[in-house]
Design a protein around this motif. Structure first.
Motif, mmCIF file in Angstrom:
data_model
loop_
_atom_site.group_PDB
_atom_site.id
_atom_site.type_symbol
_atom_site.label_atom_id
_atom_site.label_comp_id
_atom_site.label_asym_id
_atom_site.label_seq_id
_atom_site.Cartn_x
_atom_site.Cartn_y
_atom_site.Cartn_z
ATOM 1 N N ARG A 117 56.259 45.264 -120.780
ATOM 2 C CA ARG A 117 55.864 45.543 -119.436
ATOM 3 C C ARG A 117 54.777 46.820 -119.818
ATOM 4 N NH1 ARG A 117 58.560 43.736 -115.448
ATOM 5 N NH2 ARG A 117 60.764 42.678 -115.810
ATOM 6 N N GLY A 118 53.719 46.890 -118.938
ATOM 7 C CA GLY A 118 52.725 48.034 -119.127
ATOM 8 C C GLY A 118 52.299 48.406 -117.674
ATOM 9 N N GLU A 119 51.803 49.613 -117.546
ATOM 10 C CA GLU A 119 51.105 50.098 -116.538
ATOM 11 C C GLU A 119 49.687 50.687 -116.734
ATOM 12 O OE1 GLU A 119 52.107 50.019 -113.330
ATOM 13 O OE2 GLU A 119 54.078 48.876 -113.854
ATOM 14 N N ILE A 137 51.643 35.549 -126.263
ATOM 15 C CA ILE A 137 51.858 36.117 -124.897
ATOM 16 C C ILE A 137 51.550 35.262 -123.746
ATOM 17 C CG2 ILE A 137 51.777 38.102 -123.442
ATOM 18 C CD1 ILE A 137 51.527 40.100 -125.926
ATOM 19 N N VAL A 138 52.423 35.204 -122.717
ATOM 20 C CA VAL A 138 52.050 34.516 -121.825
ATOM 21 C C VAL A 138 52.120 35.823 -120.695
ATOM 22 C CG1 VAL A 138 52.617 32.972 -119.947
ATOM 23 C CG2 VAL A 138 53.005 32.371 -122.406
ATOM 24 N N LEU A 139 51.145 35.978 -119.925
ATOM 25 C CA LEU A 139 51.079 36.871 -118.916
ATOM 26 C C LEU A 139 51.569 36.423 -117.562
ATOM 27 C CD1 LEU A 139 50.085 40.089 -118.972
ATOM 28 C CD2 LEU A 139 48.273 39.144 -117.548
ATOM 29 N N GLY A 177 52.238 46.791 -112.437
ATOM 30 C CA GLY A 177 53.488 45.697 -112.390
ATOM 31 C C GLY A 177 52.805 44.607 -113.423
ATOM 32 N N THR A 178 51.966 44.948 -114.378
ATOM 33 C CA THR A 178 51.565 43.952 -115.520
ATOM 34 C C THR A 178 52.739 43.716 -116.451
ATOM 35 O OG1 THR A 178 49.258 44.733 -115.430
ATOM 36 C CG2 THR A 178 50.107 43.603 -117.396
ATOM 37 N N TYR A 179 53.249 42.527 -116.480
ATOM 38 C CA TYR A 179 54.151 41.863 -117.710
ATOM 39 C C TYR A 179 53.813 40.651 -118.207
ATOM 40 C CZ TYR A 179 56.957 39.322 -114.354
ATOM 41 O OH TYR A 179 57.433 38.470 -113.382
ATOM 42 N N GLY A 180 54.654 40.420 -119.317
ATOM 43 C CA GLY A 180 54.371 39.035 -119.654
ATOM 44 C C GLY A 180 55.536 38.745 -120.693
ATOM 45 N N VAL A 181 55.638 37.821 -121.196
ATOM 46 C CA VAL A 181 56.796 36.960 -122.438
ATOM 47 C C VAL A 181 56.183 37.003 -123.740
ATOM 48 C CG1 VAL A 181 58.333 35.407 -122.834
ATOM 49 C CG2 VAL A 181 57.968 36.057 -120.394
ATOM 50 N N GLU A 182 56.756 37.743 -124.369
ATOM 51 C CA GLU A 182 56.059 37.591 -125.858
ATOM 52 C C GLU A 182 56.773 37.111 -126.851
ATOM 53 O OE1 GLU A 182 55.342 40.910 -129.576
ATOM 54 O OE2 GLU A 182 55.108 41.654 -127.342
#
Length: 187
Positions: A117-119, A137-139, A177-182
């Motif tokens: 997760r990043g802001e 990574i899939v965003l 609210g940016t996040y992804g699966v890594e």
């Protein structure tokens, strides 16, 4: 289900022996040699027609490098649920970035799975990991620049990227609210 004189289910033992031998990448001949058994004895056990003793099963467990219980208990699916926002999370020092481990690399595999997760603000700059690491990574939400530091790609929800993790790389959130699966893959 057929059982031997001790009550051990022969079908489970047979399936367990085949599964563990395949997992170990060993031939019938090699497992029999390591366990001090005749190849025909092991073949009968794997087909569910043998009559294994405790000593035989212990020898096979040692030969396959598995606990005795793995040979006599059914292989049950291991279900694990981590609810959104839960799980072991580590935060970046110089960026609004968090990494939650979903699945550590199990025996025989060479990968870990995370939610990252990043802001918006300072990007998460990563030093090179060990040689051969690939990151995937899939965003899932938001917008981000991700990839090798010299040429990151802008991703939108549903986009996928893979890049070498053994060079400097970056995760820069461009929307709240940016996040992804890594998936970190160790080759």
């Amino acid at each position: 289900m057929t059982e031997d004189a001790t009550g051990a289910p022969l079908a489970i033992i047979a399936a367990s022996l085949r599964r563990e031998r395949t997992r170990a990448g060993l031939s019938l001949t090699e497992v029999a040699r390591r366990a001090g058994l005749a190849k025909s004895t092991l073949s009968q056990l794997e087909s569910g027609t043998g009559n294994p003793s405790v000593e035989t099963l212990w020898a096979l467990g040692v030969a396959l490098d598995v606990p005795f219980s793995r040979l006599v208990e059914p292989d049950r699916p291991k279900v694990r649920v981590i609810r959104a926002g839960k799980g072991p999370t580590v935060f970046a020092e110089h960026a609004d970035y968090a990494c939650t481990l979903l699945s550590a690399c199990p025996t025989g595999a060479r990968r870990d799975i995370y939610v990252v997760r990043g802001e918006p603000g300072a990007p998460r700059r990563s030093d090179p990991h060990m040689t051969g690491v690939m990151e995937h990574i899939v965003l899932c939400a938001g917008r981000a620049r991700i990839g090798v530091q010299e040429a990151p790609e802008e991703l939108l929800p549903g986009d996928y990227i893979s890049y070498p993790g053994d060079v400097p790389h970056i995760f820069e959130a461009l929307e709240p609210g940016t996040y992804g699966v890594e998936i970190s893959e160790y080759v």
